[in-house]
Design a protein around this motif. Structure first.
Motif, PDB file in Angstrom:
ATOM      1  N   ALA A  43       0.818  -1.214   0.000  1.00  0.00           N
ATOM      2  CA  ALA A  43       0.000   0.000   0.000  1.00  0.00           C
ATOM      3  C   ALA A  43       0.851   1.262   0.000  1.00  0.00           C
ATOM      4  CB  ALA A  43      -0.929  -0.003   1.215  1.00  0.00           C
ATOM      5  N   ALA A  44       2.129   1.150   0.365  1.00  0.00           N
ATOM      6  CA  ALA A  44       3.004   2.320   0.429  1.00  0.00           C
ATOM      7  C   ALA A  44       3.527   2.745  -0.937  1.00  0.00           C
ATOM      8  CB  ALA A  44       4.180   2.043   1.364  1.00  0.00           C
ATOM      9  N   LYS A  45       3.455   1.867  -1.935  1.00  0.00           N
ATOM     10  CA  LYS A  45       3.956   2.229  -3.261  1.00  0.00           C
ATOM     11  C   LYS A  45       2.947   3.106  -3.984  1.00  0.00           C
ATOM     12  CE  LYS A  45       2.345  -2.104  -5.291  1.00  0.00           C
ATOM     13  NZ  LYS A  45       1.267  -1.483  -6.052  1.00  0.00           N
ATOM     14  N   ARG A  46       3.430   3.863  -4.967  1.00  0.00           N
ATOM     15  CA  ARG A  46       2.595   4.840  -5.647  1.00  0.00           C
ATOM     16  C   ARG A  46       2.036   4.339  -6.980  1.00  0.00           C
ATOM     17  NH1 ARG A  46       6.324  10.144  -5.617  1.00  0.00           N
ATOM     18  NH2 ARG A  46       7.682   8.681  -6.726  1.00  0.00           N
ATOM     19  N   SER A  47       2.475   3.171  -7.444  1.00  0.00           N
ATOM     20  CA  SER A  47       1.982   2.626  -8.715  1.00  0.00           C
ATOM     21  C   SER A  47       2.050   1.102  -8.643  1.00  0.00           C
ATOM     22  CB  SER A  47       2.809   3.160  -9.888  1.00  0.00           C
ATOM     23  OG  SER A  47       4.141   2.681  -9.812  1.00  0.00           O
ATOM     24  N   ASP A  48       1.730   0.457  -9.762  1.00  0.00           N
ATOM     25  CA  ASP A  48       1.720  -1.006  -9.817  1.00  0.00           C
ATOM     26  C   ASP A  48       2.948  -1.552 -10.545  1.00  0.00           C
ATOM     27  OD1 ASP A  48       1.061  -0.018 -12.278  1.00  0.00           O
ATOM     28  OD2 ASP A  48      -0.627  -1.366 -12.625  1.00  0.00           O
ATOM     29  N   HIS A  49       4.047  -0.799 -10.551  1.00  0.00           N
ATOM     30  CA  HIS A  49       5.224  -1.224 -11.307  1.00  0.00           C
ATOM     31  C   HIS A  49       5.854  -2.489 -10.727  1.00  0.00           C
ATOM     32  CE1 HIS A  49       5.692   3.104 -12.919  1.00  0.00           C
ATOM     33  NE2 HIS A  49       5.176   2.331 -13.849  1.00  0.00           N
ATOM     34  N   PHE A  50       5.756  -2.682  -9.432  1.00  0.00           N
ATOM     35  CA  PHE A  50       6.438  -3.795  -8.778  1.00  0.00           C
ATOM     36  C   PHE A  50       5.469  -4.883  -8.321  1.00  0.00           C
ATOM     37  CE2 PHE A  50       8.976   0.076  -7.529  1.00  0.00           C
ATOM     38  CZ  PHE A  50       9.895  -0.060  -8.555  1.00  0.00           C
ATOM     39  N   ASP A  51       4.252  -4.870  -8.841  1.00  0.00           N
ATOM     40  CA  ASP A  51       3.277  -5.889  -8.435  1.00  0.00           C
ATOM     41  C   ASP A  51       3.624  -7.258  -9.006  1.00  0.00           C
ATOM     42  OD1 ASP A  51       1.900  -4.087  -6.951  1.00  0.00           O
ATOM     43  OD2 ASP A  51       0.303  -3.744  -8.410  1.00  0.00           O
ATOM     44  N   ALA A  52       4.056  -7.309 -10.258  1.00  0.00           N
ATOM     45  CA  ALA A  52       4.389  -8.568 -10.926  1.00  0.00           C
ATOM     46  C   ALA A  52       5.853  -8.554 -11.349  1.00  0.00           C
ATOM     47  CB  ALA A  52       3.483  -8.784 -12.136  1.00  0.00           C
ATOM     48  N   ARG A  53       6.355  -9.727 -11.737  1.00  0.00           N
ATOM     49  CA  ARG A  53       7.744  -9.833 -12.171  1.00  0.00           C
ATOM     50  C   ARG A  53       7.965  -9.065 -13.464  1.00  0.00           C
ATOM     51  NH1 ARG A  53       9.665 -15.520 -14.192  1.00  0.00           N
ATOM     52  NH2 ARG A  53      11.097 -14.141 -15.288  1.00  0.00           N
ATOM     53  N   GLU A  54       9.197  -8.653 -13.690  1.00  0.00           N
ATOM     54  CA  GLU A  54       9.522  -7.870 -14.874  1.00  0.00           C
ATOM     55  C   GLU A  54       9.327  -8.710 -16.136  1.00  0.00           C
ATOM     56  OE1 GLU A  54      10.149  -4.767 -15.158  1.00  0.00           O
ATOM     57  OE2 GLU A  54      10.237  -4.286 -13.019  1.00  0.00           O
ATOM     58  N   ASP A  55       8.713  -8.091 -17.133  1.00  0.00           N
ATOM     59  CA  ASP A  55       8.472  -8.755 -18.403  1.00  0.00           C
ATOM     60  C   ASP A  55       9.731  -8.680 -19.255  1.00  0.00           C
ATOM     61  OD1 ASP A  55       7.480  -9.920 -20.643  1.00  0.00           O
ATOM     62  OD2 ASP A  55       5.852  -8.494 -20.961  1.00  0.00           O
ATOM     63  N   GLU A  56      10.139  -9.806 -19.807  1.00  0.00           N
ATOM     64  CA  GLU A  56      11.352  -9.843 -20.619  1.00  0.00           C
ATOM     65  C   GLU A  56      11.227  -9.008 -21.892  1.00  0.00           C
ATOM     66  OE1 GLU A  56      12.802 -13.758 -21.318  1.00  0.00           O
ATOM     67  OE2 GLU A  56      12.114 -14.519 -19.389  1.00  0.00           O
ATOM     68  N   ARG A  57       9.995  -8.830 -22.380  1.00  0.00           N
ATOM     69  CA  ARG A  57       9.825  -8.045 -23.601  1.00  0.00           C
ATOM     70  C   ARG A  57      10.035  -6.560 -23.359  1.00  0.00           C
ATOM     71  NH1 ARG A  57       3.975 -10.400 -24.901  1.00  0.00           N
ATOM     72  NH2 ARG A  57       3.918  -9.998 -22.646  1.00  0.00           N
ATOM     73  N   SER A  58       9.607  -6.058 -22.214  1.00  0.00           N
ATOM     74  CA  SER A  58       9.790  -4.641 -21.901  1.00  0.00           C
ATOM     75  C   SER A  58      11.083  -4.364 -21.156  1.00  0.00           C
ATOM     76  CB  SER A  58       8.607  -4.135 -21.061  1.00  0.00           C
ATOM     77  OG  SER A  58       8.513  -4.866 -19.844  1.00  0.00           O
ATOM     78  N   ALA A  59      11.735  -5.404 -20.651  1.00  0.00           N
ATOM     79  CA  ALA A  59      13.000  -5.236 -19.923  1.00  0.00           C
ATOM     80  C   ALA A  59      14.018  -6.232 -20.471  1.00  0.00           C
ATOM     81  CB  ALA A  59      12.797  -5.449 -18.421  1.00  0.00           C
TER      82      ALA A  59
END
Length: 271
Positions: A43-59
């Motif tokens: 709840a302390a984070k400001r977005s959903d960037h770290f909710d799921a594992r990093e996608d290999e296509r975008s990273a």
């Protein structure tokens, strides 16, 4: 936060934190309490960037090149990939024995993001903001009985014996359990945490703000810090009215040490 003492006729302790209660047995934080801690961090984070594992296509090049470590989610720089979805699953399965284990995974999220994403990326700023918020959350939970038990004697961290928290592995250790009682302990002396330095309003503190339970943690932390892509620290802001010349100009009198200016001659009119 209110911490109650040992109850009569039983081994339970009760800690009231914010709007919920944490019931501990034999000085250990309960499984439900650790699950609530993960929810509080999320709840302390400001977005959903770290909710799921990093996608290999975008990273691209985020994960290890070898198929074995890559399938386990190991990053290119050798750390374990982490996200809040995995932390929630580990909390539901009871794989977190203490608060220190939750803090280790949270720092994995932060350090992995700061290692891969540059200073101008929004996820870099989000990771730094998440770290600053988590520092306050873990400081409150550190007062919970059994949150950071000593890794040497496994006794409660809220005893009279002072507990030191390792900056790298987040484990607690009694000061008296260190060799020589912690006197002249070399690991972490005069070392400043780079993320605390960026988020601390008053700048660095004298004597350093890090502690390491051994040489391995010290080496692992210093190596990981070298990989962080942090923005350059901004210089301290100086007040425009702090300089004596600025004060003199504002108050319309010469600064100290200078003679007063001669009176200006009035011009003569014509006619």
């Amino acid at each position: 936060l209110e911490v109650a003492g040992q109850e009569e006729g039983g081994g339970q302790r009760r800690v009231q934190l914010a709007d919920h209660q944490v019931k501990c047995r034999e000085g250990r934080v309960s499984r439900q309490a650790l699950s609530d801690l993960v929810d509080e961090l999320q709840a302390a984070k400001r977005s959903d960037h770290f909710d799921a594992r990093e996608d290999e296509r975008s990273a691209p090049n985020y994960y290890h090149q070898d198929p074995g470590p890559r399938s386990r989610g190991v990053t290119q720089w050798g750390t374990q990939g982490m996200c809040f979805a995995w932390m929630e699953q580990k909390a539901s399965w009871g794989q977190y024995p203490s608060v220190s284990a939750v803090e280790r995974d949270l720092k994995l999220i932060v350090f992995n993001a700061l290692t891969y994403f540059g200073p101008k990326d929004v996820r870099n700023a989000e990771a730094r903001s998440l770290f600053a918020a988590s520092e306050q959350i873990f400081a409150r939970w550190a007062r919970c009985p059994g949150a950071y038990p000593c890794r040497r004697c496994n006794m409660d961290g809220l005893s009279a014996n002072k507990v030191l928290l390792c900056t790298a592995c987040c484990s607690g250790i009694h000061e008296k359990c260190l060799p020589c009682g912690g006197r002249e302990w070399p690991w972490g002396k005069d070392l400043h945490h780079p993320l605390r330095r960026l988020t601390r309003p008053g700048g660095e503190v004298a004597g350093g703000d890090c502690f390491f339970c051994g040489e391995d943690c010290f080496v692992r932390f210093t190596d990981s810090v070298k990989r962080l892509l942090l923005p350059a620290p901004s210089p301290p802001k100086r007040s425009r009215n702090a300089h004596p010349l600025a004060l003199a100009k504002r108050r319309k009198f010469p600064p100290p040490g200078l003679p007063p200016s001669p009176p200006r001659a009035r011009g003569r009119g014509w006619g």
